[in-house]
Write a protein that holds these residues in place. Structure first.
Motif, mmCIF file in Angstrom:
data_model
loop_
_atom_site.group_PDB
_atom_site.id
_atom_site.type_symbol
_atom_site.label_atom_id
_atom_site.label_comp_id
_atom_site.label_asym_id
_atom_site.label_seq_id
_atom_site.Cartn_x
_atom_site.Cartn_y
_atom_site.Cartn_z
ATOM 1 N N SER A 213 -17.465 -26.676 -25.398
ATOM 2 C CA SER A 213 -17.392 -27.356 -26.697
ATOM 3 C C SER A 213 -16.376 -26.805 -27.654
ATOM 4 N N PRO A 214 -16.157 -26.488 -28.502
ATOM 5 C CA PRO A 214 -14.783 -28.402 -29.272
ATOM 6 C C PRO A 214 -14.019 -29.068 -28.451
ATOM 7 N N ASP A 215 -13.382 -28.009 -26.930
ATOM 8 C CA ASP A 215 -12.591 -28.556 -27.174
ATOM 9 C C ASP A 215 -12.791 -29.347 -25.541
ATOM 10 N N ASN A 216 -13.436 -29.247 -25.150
ATOM 11 C CA ASN A 216 -14.144 -30.206 -23.205
ATOM 12 C C ASN A 216 -13.379 -29.898 -22.661
ATOM 13 N N LEU A 217 -13.132 -27.753 -22.255
ATOM 14 C CA LEU A 217 -13.427 -27.975 -21.221
ATOM 15 C C LEU A 217 -14.306 -27.106 -20.505
ATOM 16 N N THR A 218 -13.616 -27.978 -18.929
ATOM 17 C CA THR A 218 -15.058 -27.342 -17.906
ATOM 18 C C THR A 218 -14.089 -26.639 -17.132
ATOM 19 N N ASN B 105 -27.492 -24.018 -22.215
ATOM 20 C CA ASN B 105 -26.370 -24.201 -23.560
ATOM 21 C C ASN B 105 -26.840 -22.753 -23.734
ATOM 22 N N ARG C 196 -19.309 -26.555 -19.417
ATOM 23 C CA ARG C 196 -18.565 -27.267 -19.463
ATOM 24 C C ARG C 196 -18.134 -26.709 -21.799
ATOM 25 N N THR D 64 -22.197 -25.748 -22.371
ATOM 26 C CA THR D 64 -23.151 -26.866 -21.235
ATOM 27 C C THR D 64 -23.304 -26.507 -20.075
#
Length: 103
Positions: free
Chosen positions: A68-73, A34, A66, A15
């Motif tokens: 996902s699923p690792d929530n890295l930005t 996204n 961002r 996203t």
């Protein structure tokens, strides 16, 4: 464009959002906000500008991507200079491509 590449062994989603440093208008244009990337896939995230109506000056923004699923930005910093002449800048922001790899 900013190239996104998934080097992991599973699919991911992304996203992209824009954060403006100063509150002087929305001048960044994302072609896609996204999407998803299969393992080994890549995607060119198109980033452009809309300088119409902006006063002369220096503008800055950040595109935050961002994963996902690792929530890295990952952050991509942008800079736009609008001159006082009749010509305005158009097209992609910056002249360099940047590759962002999600693990």
């Amino acid at each position: 464009p900013v190239q996104l590449r998934n080097v992991s062994n599973r699919g991911i989603t992304f996203t992209a959002t824009v954060a403006y440093t100063e509150n002087r208008g929305s001048w960044v244009q994302l072609a896609t906000a996204n999407g998803s990337l299969a393992s080994g896939a890549s995607f060119d995230l198109g980033i452009g500008v809309r300088p119409a109506g902006l006063s002369p000056g220096v503008y800055s923004a950040t595109v935050n991507i961002r994963f996902s699923p690792d929530n890295l930005t990952q952050a991509v910093n942008l800079l736009l200079v609008v001159g006082s002449g009749e010509r305005s800048a158009t097209g992609p922001v910056g002249s360099r491509e940047r590759e962002i790899t999600a693990n």
